[in-house]
Motif scaffolding. Sequence first.
Motif, PDB file in Angstrom:
ATOM      1  N   PHE B  14      38.451  52.710  50.851  1.00 59.44           N
ATOM      2  CA  PHE B  14      39.329  53.876  50.768  1.00 59.44           C
ATOM      3  C   PHE B  14      40.660  53.475  51.367  1.00 59.44           C
ATOM      4  CE2 PHE B  14      40.219  58.277  50.174  1.00 59.44           C
ATOM      5  CZ  PHE B  14      41.072  58.633  51.197  1.00 59.44           C
ATOM      6  N   GLY B  15      41.693  53.335  50.549  1.00 56.68           N
ATOM      7  CA  GLY B  15      42.967  52.778  50.996  1.00 56.68           C
ATOM      8  C   GLY B  15      43.750  53.639  51.951  1.00 56.68           C
ATOM      9  N   THR B  16      43.697  54.952  51.768  1.00 56.28           N
ATOM     10  CA  THR B  16      44.472  55.971  52.499  1.00 56.28           C
ATOM     11  C   THR B  16      45.848  56.136  51.871  1.00 56.28           C
ATOM     12  OG1 THR B  16      45.720  54.772  54.224  1.00 56.28           O
ATOM     13  CG2 THR B  16      43.385  55.207  54.661  1.00 56.28           C
ATOM     14  N   CYS B  17      46.381  57.319  51.959  1.00 61.69           N
ATOM     15  CA  CYS B  17      47.632  57.630  51.260  1.00 61.69           C
ATOM     16  C   CYS B  17      48.830  56.913  51.873  1.00 61.69           C
ATOM     17  CB  CYS B  17      47.866  59.141  51.209  1.00 61.69           C
ATOM     18  SG  CYS B  17      48.018  59.934  52.821  1.00 61.69           S
ATOM     19  N   LEU B  18      48.854  56.778  53.183  1.00 63.93           N
ATOM     20  CA  LEU B  18      50.001  56.099  53.809  1.00 63.93           C
ATOM     21  C   LEU B  18      50.038  54.620  53.422  1.00 63.93           C
ATOM     22  CD1 LEU B  18      50.201  57.637  57.398  1.00 63.93           C
ATOM     23  CD2 LEU B  18      51.658  58.090  55.428  1.00 63.93           C
ATOM     24  N   VAL B  19      48.860  54.006  53.372  1.00 61.03           N
ATOM     25  CA  VAL B  19      48.792  52.599  52.969  1.00 61.03           C
ATOM     26  C   VAL B  19      49.268  52.486  51.513  1.00 61.03           C
ATOM     27  CG1 VAL B  19      47.133  50.814  52.289  1.00 61.03           C
ATOM     28  CG2 VAL B  19      47.065  51.773  54.589  1.00 61.03           C
ATOM     29  N   ASP B  20      48.805  53.408  50.704  1.00 60.40           N
ATOM     30  CA  ASP B  20      49.134  53.395  49.284  1.00 60.40           C
ATOM     31  C   ASP B  20      50.651  53.423  49.069  1.00 60.40           C
ATOM     32  OD1 ASP B  20      48.565  55.591  46.447  1.00 60.40           O
ATOM     33  OD2 ASP B  20      48.439  53.404  46.559  1.00 60.40           O
ATOM     34  N   ALA B  26      48.991  45.867  53.610  1.00 60.58           N
ATOM     35  CA  ALA B  26      47.917  46.001  54.596  1.00 60.58           C
ATOM     36  C   ALA B  26      46.611  46.343  53.886  1.00 60.58           C
ATOM     37  CB  ALA B  26      48.272  47.082  55.607  1.00 60.58           C
ATOM     38  N   GLY B  27      46.721  47.220  52.896  1.00 62.54           N
ATOM     39  CA  GLY B  27      45.540  47.617  52.138  1.00 62.54           C
ATOM     40  C   GLY B  27      44.916  46.430  51.426  1.00 62.54           C
ATOM     41  N   MET B  28      45.765  45.620  50.778  1.00 61.77           N
ATOM     42  CA  MET B  28      45.277  44.429  50.067  1.00 61.77           C
ATOM     43  C   MET B  28      44.665  43.440  51.040  1.00 61.77           C
ATOM     44  SD  MET B  28      45.172  44.440  46.951  1.00 61.77           S
ATOM     45  CE  MET B  28      44.325  42.887  46.812  1.00 61.77           C
ATOM     46  N   ALA B  29      45.274  43.274  52.189  1.00 62.59           N
ATOM     47  CA  ALA B  29      44.757  42.330  53.185  1.00 62.59           C
ATOM     48  C   ALA B  29      43.337  42.712  53.583  1.00 62.59           C
ATOM     49  CB  ALA B  29      45.668  42.315  54.410  1.00 62.59           C
ATOM     50  N   GLY B  30      43.112  43.987  53.783  1.00 63.88           N
ATOM     51  CA  GLY B  30      41.778  44.465  54.145  1.00 63.88           C
ATOM     52  C   GLY B  30      40.770  44.124  53.067  1.00 63.88           C
ATOM     53  N   ILE B  31      41.184  44.343  51.809  1.00 68.62           N
ATOM     54  CA  ILE B  31      40.290  44.057  50.683  1.00 68.62           C
ATOM     55  C   ILE B  31      39.972  42.564  50.644  1.00 68.62           C
ATOM     56  CG2 ILE B  31      40.168  43.957  48.154  1.00 68.62           C
ATOM     57  CD1 ILE B  31      41.749  46.605  48.122  1.00 68.62           C
ATOM     58  N   LYS B  32      41.007  41.760  50.784  1.00 68.04           N
ATOM     59  CA  LYS B  32      40.811  40.312  50.701  1.00 68.04           C
ATOM     60  C   LYS B  32      39.936  39.782  51.840  1.00 68.04           C
ATOM     61  CE  LYS B  32      44.693  39.045  47.831  1.00 68.04           C
ATOM     62  NZ  LYS B  32      45.995  38.406  47.672  1.00 68.04           N
ATOM     63  N   ILE B  80      31.607  52.702  53.014  1.00 68.16           N
ATOM     64  CA  ILE B  80      32.994  52.956  52.633  1.00 68.16           C
ATOM     65  C   ILE B  80      33.873  52.444  53.761  1.00 68.16           C
ATOM     66  CG2 ILE B  80      34.678  54.706  51.956  1.00 68.16           C
ATOM     67  CD1 ILE B  80      32.161  56.554  51.438  1.00 68.16           C
ATOM     68  N   VAL B  81      34.682  51.425  53.462  1.00 66.90           N
ATOM     69  CA  VAL B  81      35.501  50.818  54.501  1.00 66.90           C
ATOM     70  C   VAL B  81      36.924  51.367  54.415  1.00 66.90           C
ATOM     71  CG1 VAL B  81      36.357  48.650  55.451  1.00 66.90           C
ATOM     72  CG2 VAL B  81      34.080  48.758  54.421  1.00 66.90           C
ATOM     73  N   VAL B  82      37.494  51.716  55.561  1.00 64.81           N
ATOM     74  CA  VAL B  82      38.792  52.403  55.616  1.00 64.81           C
ATOM     75  C   VAL B  82      39.721  51.688  56.583  1.00 64.81           C
ATOM     76  CG1 VAL B  82      39.902  54.644  55.997  1.00 64.81           C
ATOM     77  CG2 VAL B  82      37.485  54.551  55.329  1.00 64.81           C
ATOM     78  N   PRO B  83      40.898  51.234  56.148  1.00 61.80           N
ATOM     79  CA  PRO B  83      41.803  50.522  57.070  1.00 61.80           C
ATOM     80  C   PRO B  83      42.627  51.484  57.915  1.00 61.80           C
ATOM     81  CG  PRO B  83      42.738  50.554  54.873  1.00 61.80           C
ATOM     82  CD  PRO B  83      41.426  51.262  54.769  1.00 61.80           C
ATOM     83  N   SER B  84      41.936  52.470  58.541  1.00 64.68           N
ATOM     84  CA  SER B  84      42.646  53.430  59.385  1.00 64.68           C
ATOM     85  C   SER B  84      41.636  54.190  60.229  1.00 64.68           C
ATOM     86  CB  SER B  84      43.421  54.421  58.506  1.00 64.68           C
ATOM     87  OG  SER B  84      43.659  55.628  59.216  1.00 64.68           O
ATOM     88  N   GLY B  85      41.827  54.160  61.545  1.00 62.46           N
ATOM     89  CA  GLY B  85      40.918  54.875  62.440  1.00 62.46           C
ATOM     90  C   GLY B  85      41.044  56.367  62.252  1.00 62.46           C
ATOM     91  N   SER B  86      42.260  56.786  61.925  1.00 67.88           N
ATOM     92  CA  SER B  86      42.544  58.199  61.780  1.00 67.88           C
ATOM     93  C   SER B  86      41.844  58.802  60.555  1.00 67.88           C
ATOM     94  CB  SER B  86      44.063  58.347  61.671  1.00 67.88           C
ATOM     95  OG  SER B  86      44.416  59.659  61.568  1.00 67.88           O
ATOM     96  N   CYS B  87      42.004  58.153  59.408  1.00 68.43           N
ATOM     97  CA  CYS B  87      41.382  58.653  58.179  1.00 68.43           C
ATOM     98  C   CYS B  87      39.868  58.472  58.244  1.00 68.43           C
ATOM     99  CB  CYS B  87      41.960  57.941  56.966  1.00 68.43           C
ATOM    100  SG  CYS B  87      43.748  57.950  56.983  1.00 68.43           S
TER     101      CYS B  87
END
Lengths: 222, 254, 476
Positions: B14-20, B26-32, B80-87
């Motif tokens: 789940f990328g999150t809207c701010l990352v998007d 940052a979102g791509m880095a997490g995926i990679k 479901i992995v999320v690159p944000s503690g907040s989301c």
Amino acid sequence: MSEQSRDRIFSRLYAGCRQPSISVPQPVPMPAKTYSRTEKIEKLKTLMEAMRTEVHVTDAQNWIHKLEEILRKRKLKSLVYPPQTTLGDTLESQWKNSAGDLPQLIPYEKEIEGFKDQLFNIDAGITTTAGAIADPGALILWPSKKEPRLISLVPSIHIAVLQAEKIYSSFLEVMQKENWSAKMPTNVVLISGPSKTADIEMTLAFGVHGPKELIVLVVEEY
Amino acid sequence: MHTYPENPQKVYYFGTCLVDMFYPGAGMAGIKLLQQKGVKVIFPSQQTCCGQPAYNSGFPDEARTVARKQIELFSEDYPIVVPSGSCAGMMRHHYPKLFENDPRIDQIKKFSERIFELSEFLVHALNIQLEDQGPPIKVTWHSSCHALREMGVTEDSKSLIRQLKNVELVELQREHDCCGFGGTFAVKQPAISAAMVKDKTEDIRKTGATRLITGDCGCLMNISGAMQYDKTSISGQHLAEFIWERINDEPSTA
Amino acid sequence: MTNLQPLDFEKNVARALKDKQLIKNIKSAMDTLVLKRKNIFSNTAETEQLRVLGNSTKTNALSKLPELLERLEKKCTQNGIKVHWAETIPEANQLVLDIMKSHQATRLVKGKSMVSEEMELNAYLQKNGIEALETDLGEFIIQLNHETPAHIIVPAIHKNKDQISKIFHDNIPDAPYTENVDELNAIARKTLRHKFKQADVGLSGVNFAVAETGTLCLVENEGNGRMCTTVPGVHIALMGLEKVVEKLEDLPPMLRLLIGSATGQLITTYVNMITSPRKEGEKDGPKEVHLIILDNGRSKIFADPQRRKTLYCIRCGTCLSHCPVYNRIGGHAYGYIYPGPIGKILNPQVEGLEAAGVLATASSLCNACEEVCPVKIPIPELIRRIRNESYSKDPASTVEGHGYKSNWIESLVWKIWTFINTSPRINAAGIKVLAALGLKLPKAGPLKQWTRYRSTPEFAPQSLHELVKQNGVHNE
């Protein structure tokens, strides 16, 4: 007016109780902490001394001499005490045999209304205790007809005599063992040290409205 | 605190809207990083936002509508992995509250239990080992309040940074202080928010670090924005992007 | 006299943020309180267990609140304590005045009582020719300066030594100017000792009222509480109706939580337990003890199961100490007696949303308060509730003034936000447009506030959705 307010308040509260409420978990008490006799004395002493209490561990033979020593050192003029108690009788007979360089013994035998001015000018007060609590380190004062409340509050120095065997491990323990809920007196006070405040810039200062000094004589019976 | 899957083969992301919108690197880095560990990453293309902005602003119905859409998209039983503690916190801890009167609450709770913040997943589910290829650098870490208090992943994030041997992590004196973002708080109480971010940037300056690393893009946008405005030369970067660059000596968007 | 004006929060905040000395004083004091609390609760597992016990004790007590209050009233009455009920503040004030008048009393000495501040009792009594003197040192200082408390536990914490020295010197006859803390204390002791002796009536708050035994429990460090409740012939105790606990055995853990959280101590100097007035044969203590139980909106809060959690509060003040917002604006900016996180949820519920709802916006929802609350009040959850109620026109909403903030602009904004976030294609298109506009976005509305202190955020040339597609990441 108070009656009608009461009715309205209660009708709202009872109505509130009829709402489907969240589940009410039963309170789970904290595990009990118990200490040995020596640990209790040690713990009490350490914690009370950290609160600037002067603690002397003594025994049935010597406590009165320790008291005299403490009083002489401070050159006090007067000491208020509870008459017609074991403590009172002991003090009275001891004073009769003393060198006369001890503070004047003043019995608290009148109602406060006729004693106030005098009491506010007495240097020190001495009381018994109903025991003490090792954790968190406090005396239990259980005032009565014979031992009025203000002895331990008004004079600048409060001296308390504590029987070592009456030190309990915790507050909960003494409440349960002594069945407090069945016999609460007019007033019970836990005292952990001389009075203090940190209201000015969080700086600790002692001797605000209560006694400036608290002296405890822990009497061990052998 | 959380139970982690052993040997996960597939995960949702789940990328999150701010990352998007602002930090896709940052979102791509997490995926990679996940893919590098042999995990198949699935990015449902219809995902948008976890709903937190509306939830915190007094609009729970709107939050629910958006949240429902996301829940539907992540239907399989994968983590479901999320690159944000907040989301992640929103979806893990607040969805059950948001939907407590919903008939499908049990399913929603199961969804919430599958939510993991990126660093905790890398550390506990994948046991990632990092080889630092980059030059020496001094960084400092800011933990988002929700990463710290709701998800409890701060130590996981810092442990990843500490694995990088050429990176010196200097801690903030007041690491646990809120940076002042708070979503709409920053625009509803701008003066207080500004005072908070000012103190945070002052704390960052004092560390002597050249880069501020964080796991949350709200905080990142807030703090970098303030540092740029003040013309401070310290840059801010998301943890995932930072790690990817260090272990590959190249950016994640390459 | 009070310095509480109708709440102009924005103005209060601006004023507070400009006051560098205030913020310095508050920050330093709060750091100390935070550290002290941390040290006294250093065993995390034990502390958590204790907090759970605190929460369940309050939940349990409140689940039978009316029953416990009836028990308390019965027991107190049996013990000789006169129990009075006040639905509103004017009633409570009138009750105090009536008791004073029945004894032709004109001099009242007060121990620290937040309920009495809530009532603005001192001002009311003064108007009626009665001297109501604060005896807690912090309260004494601010009373001399005609202020209200800045913090629930340390009321004068916004003042530093030289400010206090000046206050004493200017207001206490014959007081020399000194910045020495011990000397300042000695001045207070001397002045107030005289007042304790002379007072007709003593007033106190109540930390916990025990239904089982009809006992009023008060904690303090200075000894002024004992003075107020023992020397004068009459004692008036004020309490909010939520302060009742069921059993005497509830006291040890609740006191550990309250005292540890409030001052970082294991125990205060004194823990008073008062169960009756002076009995036959006793030589001191008040001959009359009155307990005034105040509602002031609490019973309405009680009726709602979620809002009821607001009433768990034991007034320890630790949420204030840990709050990044309180730390930057101090207590007075909140405009009502209860500042900080507890104030943000309590004041709007008592005063109504129109008057105090703005306070709920003054939170970044960082959860620092919830993390330390000794009775585990879910403060952020209640802040959200207040925010929801501020916009909600739903007739089932219970908070007074709900929907006051409802406006078509914000409703529209969130409807659009919902639409965009449930229409992925429109979302993607929208982002592309914004990315193209980039830094050229007009600095209006929320963006204007943002850019006062930060650079404008830049949209990335390609969104994550686009990058993901480009990189061949699976869609399902």
